[in-house]
Design a protein around this motif. Structure first.
Motif, PDB file in Angstrom:
ATOM      1  N   PRO A 168      -5.977   4.737  -9.568  1.00 24.20           N
ATOM      2  CA  PRO A 168      -5.071   5.687  -8.906  1.00 24.20           C
ATOM      3  C   PRO A 168      -5.271   5.834  -7.411  1.00 24.20           C
ATOM      4  CG  PRO A 168      -6.759   6.858 -10.147  1.00 24.20           C
ATOM      5  CD  PRO A 168      -6.870   5.416 -10.524  1.00 24.20           C
ATOM      6  N   GLY A 169      -6.460   5.461  -6.886  1.00 27.29           N
ATOM      7  CA  GLY A 169      -6.710   5.632  -5.468  1.00 27.29           C
ATOM      8  C   GLY A 169      -6.196   4.513  -4.590  1.00 27.29           C
ATOM      9  N   VAL A 170      -5.676   3.450  -5.172  1.00 25.16           N
ATOM     10  CA  VAL A 170      -5.072   2.363  -4.386  1.00 25.16           C
ATOM     11  C   VAL A 170      -3.866   2.910  -3.623  1.00 25.16           C
ATOM     12  CG1 VAL A 170      -3.874   0.144  -4.516  1.00 25.16           C
ATOM     13  CG2 VAL A 170      -5.844   0.590  -5.997  1.00 25.16           C
ATOM     14  N   THR A 171      -3.743   2.583  -2.351  1.00 29.54           N
ATOM     15  CA  THR A 171      -2.575   3.049  -1.599  1.00 29.54           C
ATOM     16  C   THR A 171      -1.417   2.064  -1.764  1.00 29.54           C
ATOM     17  OG1 THR A 171      -3.162   1.918   0.460  1.00 29.54           O
ATOM     18  CG2 THR A 171      -4.083   4.133   0.108  1.00 29.54           C
ATOM     19  N   ILE A 172      -0.221   2.584  -1.608  1.00 27.32           N
ATOM     20  CA  ILE A 172       0.969   1.739  -1.731  1.00 27.32           C
ATOM     21  C   ILE A 172       0.955   0.647  -0.661  1.00 27.32           C
ATOM     22  CG2 ILE A 172       3.491   1.709  -1.573  1.00 27.32           C
ATOM     23  CD1 ILE A 172       3.471   4.538  -2.741  1.00 27.32           C
ATOM     24  N   GLY A 173       0.559   1.017   0.566  1.00 31.20           N
ATOM     25  CA  GLY A 173       0.502   0.022   1.630  1.00 31.20           C
ATOM     26  C   GLY A 173      -0.482  -1.086   1.335  1.00 31.20           C
ATOM     27  N   GLU A 174      -1.664  -0.723   0.835  1.00 29.95           N
ATOM     28  CA  GLU A 174      -2.685  -1.721   0.498  1.00 29.95           C
ATOM     29  C   GLU A 174      -2.189  -2.653  -0.601  1.00 29.95           C
ATOM     30  OE1 GLU A 174      -7.203  -1.751  -1.465  1.00 29.95           O
ATOM     31  OE2 GLU A 174      -6.138   0.134  -1.120  1.00 29.95           O
ATOM     32  N   LEU A 175      -1.570  -2.079  -1.633  1.00 31.91           N
ATOM     33  CA  LEU A 175      -1.063  -2.887  -2.733  1.00 31.91           C
ATOM     34  C   LEU A 175       0.003  -3.858  -2.245  1.00 31.91           C
ATOM     35  CD1 LEU A 175      -0.845  -3.569  -5.752  1.00 31.91           C
ATOM     36  CD2 LEU A 175       0.779  -1.675  -5.969  1.00 31.91           C
ATOM     37  N   ASN A 176       0.931  -3.380  -1.431  1.00 29.87           N
ATOM     38  CA  ASN A 176       2.012  -4.249  -0.979  1.00 29.87           C
ATOM     39  C   ASN A 176       1.531  -5.330  -0.016  1.00 29.87           C
ATOM     40  OD1 ASN A 176       4.120  -3.352  -2.534  1.00 29.87           O
ATOM     41  ND2 ASN A 176       4.711  -1.725  -1.117  1.00 29.87           N
ATOM     42  N   PRO A 230       7.581   6.196  -0.250  1.00 27.03           N
ATOM     43  CA  PRO A 230       7.545   7.512   0.399  1.00 27.03           C
ATOM     44  C   PRO A 230       7.232   7.363   1.874  1.00 27.03           C
ATOM     45  CG  PRO A 230       5.565   7.156  -0.920  1.00 27.03           C
ATOM     46  CD  PRO A 230       6.515   6.044  -1.253  1.00 27.03           C
ATOM     47  N   THR A 231       7.554   8.390   2.648  1.00 28.23           N
ATOM     48  CA  THR A 231       7.365   8.322   4.094  1.00 28.23           C
ATOM     49  C   THR A 231       5.951   7.902   4.455  1.00 28.23           C
ATOM     50  OG1 THR A 231       9.054   9.996   4.459  1.00 28.23           O
ATOM     51  CG2 THR A 231       7.473   9.661   6.225  1.00 28.23           C
ATOM     52  N   SER A 232       4.984   8.372   3.680  1.00 34.80           N
ATOM     53  CA  SER A 232       3.575   8.082   3.970  1.00 34.80           C
ATOM     54  C   SER A 232       3.074   6.873   3.193  1.00 34.80           C
ATOM     55  CB  SER A 232       2.717   9.300   3.616  1.00 34.80           C
ATOM     56  OG  SER A 232       2.921   9.671   2.252  1.00 34.80           O
ATOM     57  N   GLU A 233       3.930   5.891   2.939  1.00 38.49           N
ATOM     58  CA  GLU A 233       3.588   4.802   2.018  1.00 38.49           C
ATOM     59  C   GLU A 233       2.328   4.039   2.414  1.00 38.49           C
ATOM     60  OE1 GLU A 233       6.233   1.283   2.113  1.00 38.49           O
ATOM     61  OE2 GLU A 233       7.309   2.309   3.711  1.00 38.49           O
ATOM     62  N   GLN A 234       2.008   3.965   3.707  1.00 38.16           N
ATOM     63  CA  GLN A 234       0.807   3.229   4.109  1.00 38.16           C
ATOM     64  C   GLN A 234      -0.466   3.941   3.670  1.00 38.16           C
ATOM     65  OE1 GLN A 234       0.850   0.124   5.248  1.00 38.16           O
ATOM     66  NE2 GLN A 234       3.069   0.279   5.026  1.00 38.16           N
ATOM     67  N   GLU A 235      -0.402   5.266   3.514  1.00 34.12           N
ATOM     68  CA  GLU A 235      -1.578   6.037   3.113  1.00 34.12           C
ATOM     69  C   GLU A 235      -1.451   6.647   1.729  1.00 34.12           C
ATOM     70  OE1 GLU A 235       0.193   7.140   6.011  1.00 34.12           O
ATOM     71  OE2 GLU A 235      -0.850   5.667   7.263  1.00 34.12           O
ATOM     72  N   ALA A 236      -0.239   6.790   1.197  1.00 31.84           N
ATOM     73  CA  ALA A 236      -0.030   7.472  -0.085  1.00 31.84           C
ATOM     74  C   ALA A 236      -0.659   6.675  -1.220  1.00 31.84           C
ATOM     75  CB  ALA A 236       1.460   7.661  -0.350  1.00 31.84           C
ATOM     76  N   SER A 237      -1.330   7.371  -2.139  1.00 24.34           N
ATOM     77  CA  SER A 237      -1.984   6.698  -3.265  1.00 24.34           C
ATOM     78  C   SER A 237      -1.015   6.513  -4.422  1.00 24.34           C
ATOM     79  CB  SER A 237      -3.195   7.497  -3.727  1.00 24.34           C
ATOM     80  OG  SER A 237      -2.798   8.730  -4.300  1.00 24.34           O
ATOM     81  N   ILE A 238      -1.302   5.519  -5.241  1.00 23.56           N
ATOM     82  CA  ILE A 238      -0.492   5.273  -6.434  1.00 23.56           C
ATOM     83  C   ILE A 238      -0.541   6.483  -7.366  1.00 23.56           C
ATOM     84  CG2 ILE A 238      -0.302   3.885  -8.528  1.00 23.56           C
ATOM     85  CD1 ILE A 238       0.676   2.409  -6.058  1.00 23.56           C
ATOM     86  N   GLY A 239      -1.731   7.058  -7.558  1.00 22.82           N
ATOM     87  CA  GLY A 239      -1.834   8.227  -8.420  1.00 22.82           C
ATOM     88  C   GLY A 239      -0.993   9.379  -7.926  1.00 22.82           C
TER      89      GLY A 239
END
Length: 383
Positions: A93-101, A115-124
């Motif tokens: 759950p702690g993986v961020t959307i930006g990191e994953l992409n 989401p607006t904060s996709e680079q920092e927002a977590s999957i969880g």
């Protein structure tokens, strides 16, 4: 597992992006699902509340608390597996959307919610609030991209849920047939996600962004409504609206001239597809925009990876600036207040007119209005 009542640790987890502050009684940092089970068992014995938190980039107060244990999942940040054939990623759950992409880009895939904060927002966090963003116009919110979840329940047991996708299922109450849907958007009230299977989509083959200024706000809204009715003959991946004030912030972020001449702006994205016929995409949208008085000689094209990242900076500059303006008043008791309403897109102009009337009647400062007009879901920020 680390549980601490140290004041500095508690203060470091006391705020989300809204600027609100709530100081928990304790902070727990989990590194594994076993840690979470242990924390929940301990909380049960002590009759203590547990609030799960990811990157704390949300604006809703859901990831902060003034009682019990604040459970940080930031340490559970592994991408466990990517199945390219099935287009499924299995992550903590702690993986961020930006990191994953960034990890997926080399395979031509992405996790679509933005989401607006996709680079920092977590999957969880995205799962907890069913996060959406600009591209949700085309791809939908987080819910449709979740294939399976492993959760720790309030009694410290662990459950795993998987979508089955039967070809036919006509019996019973649909709301209770797929437990995955119970957890997406539940804000951590039903259990704590410790692992997620995500459905991935192909990266657009030839994405293109267009920033189209209009002389008036009403003309820009009319264009959005017409676009949703197929005026261009194409389906936009996003249709983002900027009123006059938001336009000024956006223009300053990329040194664009719109604020001097335009009353509003629409930013849209489309995909020219495998053929790469960017000219045809542009022509289709420009012909539609001209019907609503678009200022065609000031249209800006974002074609290519870096220009599209610049366009995201432009879009995200608006909420970031408004957060800064609101936070400047917090010591005096003020703040930013955001709306999150949505209406059928055909009623968007009516809803904004009602909002303007209410502001005038109550002599409130006018809001800045921006965001997901294509979904009938713009944001309004009041300071």
């Amino acid at each position: 597992m680390v549980v601490t009542r140290d004041e500095s640790a508690r203060l470091s987890h006391a705020r989300d992006a809204s600027g609100l502050e709530m100081i928990p009684d304790a902070v727990a940092r989990a590194a594994s699902a076993a840690d979470i089970v242990e924390i929940v068992e301990m909380a049960g014995r002590e009759k203590s509340a547990v609030t799960a938190a990811g990157s704390q980039t949300s604006m809703t107060g859901a990831s902060i608390t003034n009682r019990g244990i604040l459970l940080s999942l930031g340490g559970m940040n592994r991408i466990l597996d990517v199945d390219l054939d099935r287009r499924i990623a299995r992550v903590e759950p702690g993986v961020t959307i930006g990191e994953l992409n960034r990890e997926l880009a080399g395979e031509g895939l992405m996790f679509a919610p933005d989401p607006t904060s996709e680079q920092e927002a977590s999957i969880g966090g995205a799962i907890a609030c069913n996060a959406s963003g600009a591209r949700s116009l085309y791809y939908g919110a987080t819910r449709r991209h979740i294939e399976g979840l492993t959760v720790v329940n309030a009694d410290a047991t662990t459950s795993r849920y998987q979508r089955t996708h039967p070809e036919k299922n006509t019996v019973g109450y649909s709301a209770v047939q797929d437990p995955v849907d119970w957890y997406v958007g539940s804000e951590g009230t039903l259990g704590i996600v410790v692992e997620a299977e995500l459905s991935l989509v192909k990266l657009p083959a030839n994405p293109i962004g267009l920033a189209i200024p209009f002389s008036t706000e009403s003309a820009a809204i009319a264009f959005v409504v017409a676009a949703r009715k197929g005026a261009s003959g194409r389906n936009a991946h996003c249709l983002e609206y900027f009123d006059r004030t938001a336009l000024g912030i956006a223009a300053a972020s990329i040194s664009a001239p719109w604020a001097d001449t335009a009353g509003a702006l629409i930013y849209l994205e489309d995909d020219a597809g495998e053929s790469g016929d960017v000219e045809n995409v542009m022509t289709s949208w420009l012909e539609a925009a001209e019907q609503f008085g678009a200022i065609t000689d000031e249209i800006r094209v974002f074609d290519g990876a870096q220009p599209l990242r610049d366009a995201r900076v432009m879009r995200h500059a608006v909420p970031a600036t408004m957060n800064e303006r609101g936070n400047a008043y917090m010591k005096a008791g003020g703040r930013k207040v955001s709306t999150d309403w949505a209406v059928p897109v055909a009623k968007l102009a009516d809803a904004l007119a009602i909002s303007a009337t209410a502001v005038e009647r109550h002599q409130a400062p006018p809001p800045i209005t921006y965001g997901h007009a294509g979904n009938g879901h713009p944001h309004q920020n009041f300071i």
